[in-house]
Design an enzyme around this catalytic site. Sequence first.
Site, PDB file in Angstrom:
ATOM      1  N   TYR A  11      40.501  33.266  46.102  1.00 44.29           N
ATOM      2  CA  TYR A  11      40.036  34.436  45.553  1.00 44.29           C
ATOM      3  C   TYR A  11      41.755  35.236  45.322  1.00 44.29           C
ATOM      4  O   TYR A  11      42.130  35.529  46.126  1.00 44.29           O
ATOM      5  CB  TYR A  11      39.207  35.280  46.325  1.00 44.29           C
ATOM      6  CG  TYR A  11      38.902  36.493  45.680  1.00 44.29           C
ATOM      7  CD1 TYR A  11      37.998  36.593  44.401  1.00 44.29           C
ATOM      8  CD2 TYR A  11      39.324  37.912  46.002  1.00 44.29           C
ATOM      9  CE1 TYR A  11      37.878  37.941  43.952  1.00 44.29           C
ATOM     10  CE2 TYR A  11      38.903  38.983  45.542  1.00 44.29           C
ATOM     11  CZ  TYR A  11      38.162  39.181  44.512  1.00 44.29           C
ATOM     12  OH  TYR A  11      37.608  40.233  43.798  1.00 44.29           O
TER      13      TYR A  11
ATOM     14  N   ASP B 108      49.831  33.706  47.126  1.00 47.85           N
ATOM     15  CA  ASP B 108      48.988  35.117  47.134  1.00 47.85           C
ATOM     16  C   ASP B 108      49.016  35.495  48.906  1.00 47.85           C
ATOM     17  O   ASP B 108      48.169  34.949  49.247  1.00 47.85           O
ATOM     18  CB  ASP B 108      47.531  34.939  46.625  1.00 47.85           C
ATOM     19  CG  ASP B 108      46.876  36.331  46.680  1.00 47.85           C
ATOM     20  OD1 ASP B 108      47.020  36.952  47.518  1.00 47.85           O
ATOM     21  OD2 ASP B 108      45.818  36.388  45.919  1.00 47.85           O
TER      22      ASP B 108
ATOM     23  N   LYS C 155      47.377  45.249  51.059  1.00 46.81           N
ATOM     24  CA  LYS C 155      46.887  45.275  52.203  1.00 46.81           C
ATOM     25  C   LYS C 155      47.858  46.165  53.045  1.00 46.81           C
ATOM     26  O   LYS C 155      48.069  47.177  53.058  1.00 46.81           O
ATOM     27  CB  LYS C 155      46.196  43.932  52.817  1.00 46.81           C
ATOM     28  CG  LYS C 155      45.195  43.486  51.834  1.00 46.81           C
ATOM     29  CD  LYS C 155      44.077  42.563  52.668  1.00 46.81           C
ATOM     30  CE  LYS C 155      43.050  41.896  51.688  1.00 46.81           C
ATOM     31  NZ  LYS C 155      41.868  42.592  51.674  1.00 46.81           N
TER      32      LYS C 155
HETATM   33  N1  HOZ Z   1      37.145  41.136  48.626  1.00 50.62           N
HETATM   34  C1  HOZ Z   1      37.511  41.645  49.649  1.00 50.62           C
HETATM   35  C2  HOZ Z   1      37.820  40.748  50.870  1.00 50.62           C
HETATM   36  N2  HOZ Z   1      38.271  39.599  50.643  1.00 50.62           N
HETATM   37  C3  HOZ Z   1      36.187  42.511  50.231  1.00 50.62           C
HETATM   38  C4  HOZ Z   1      36.492  43.974  50.059  1.00 50.62           C
HETATM   39  C5  HOZ Z   1      35.584  44.771  50.295  1.00 50.62           C
HETATM   40  O1  HOZ Z   1      34.077  44.981  50.188  1.00 50.62           O
HETATM   41  O2  HOZ Z   1      35.983  46.016  50.841  1.00 50.62           O
END
Ligand code: HOZ
Length: 427
Positions: A144, A239, A267
């Site tokens: 992702y 990534d 992050k």
């Molecule tokens: N897509 C986020 C982790 N891979 C989750 C983000 C969230 O729900 O805060």
Amino acid sequence: MNIARSEALFSRAQQYIPGGVNSPVRAFRGVGGTPRFIARGEGSRIFDVDGNEYIDYVCSWGPLVMGHRFKPVIDAIADVLETGTSFGAPTERETELAELIVDAVPSIEMARLVNSGTEAGMSVLRVARGFTGRDLTVKFEGCYHGHVDSLLVKAGSGIATLGLPDTQGVPKAFAETTIAVPFNDLDRIESVFRERGDRIAAVIVEPVAGNMGCVPPLAGFLEGLRAITARYGALLIFDEVMTGFRVGYGGAQERFGIRPDLTVLGKIIGGGLPIAAYGGRAEIMKKIAPAGPVYQAGTLAGNPVAVAAGIAMLRYLKSHLEAYSRMEQLTAQLTAGLPACVSANRTGSMYTIFFERGPVRDYEEAKRSDTLEFSRFFHHLLERGVYFPPSQFEAGFVSAVHTGEDIAHTSKAMAEFFEPGSNQASA
Ligand code: HOZ
């Protein structure tokens, strides 16, 4: 466990926010039940609005490598607030954060700051296409890279959690610029390049996948990607939104000794505030406007508050590299001694316990996991004050401020689940 206030807030939120949340996974659809509304965090703990306390293994999905309300970050935010919140003009701190990134991440010579991982992923692809003059991207099933239109093909994270094949709203022509292949499968990559190598701008990969759960690269996989992309004149993009400053100060590329052409970060570089970046070889980065012809911009890019938090975090980590061995040791302890009916994957302080005998090396194998059993496990832990990611297809994170007692409590709660007769504790 009393969660009356979370229940009330969730029902109110659903009237005003789609699904009651601003990002799908946190709605608990992957595990059922009511998401906990969080009132505050401190160190390794979060506290919900009903006063329940949890050991937090989500850590804001990775950024909180030093736990909640880390003092150097809180102090830096307080300081910068004295000067303003946004100028839309250059500030010295932006260069300082870029310098810290360039200094830390082996392949990055220049970086551009943006506001989210999605924005960084979208921009990095544009740069790769602009630099190579090619249109196609190769990605991996279950990886992702934010909700970039063309990359939501066979994507992990929320798409995997909700069991969606893909998403509506992406023009077919965009999706057709993406070729999705199984993670850890170099033969497939070879054959894709044999067929269409002259049209492929880039291969984008999470060097340690974290969005189908944690799935580490097999020996030789990243090396193979580096060799194949170089042979065909395509760019290799790591990534490192999750792995950057997490699996080592220099990220996965330092840990595995591979230099991609471009890297996406997020992050941890914001210390828990919204920021992301992409960077790489200067020759490629100089294609970005206003230095070059590839356009990318942002009013709040390099926001002073987020940048100050990021600088505080990176400066601290740079002078406390022992934090990495501590996190790694705690995570190894957490994932040790589990029964054979599950498979624990781990790299550094990222981990996932799959309800599958394993091994779990790609998305197909991750999807074999018994998600119903995972849900029971998740709720069993939650009831005992342990907050794991509410999805089988997300990585868990340990911070450097988790304590031995936190891990011991969590291991005990896990052991109780796996003991015969105790796995019906909650459903
Ligand atoms: N897509 C986020 C982790 N891979 C989750 C983000 C969230 O729900 O805060």
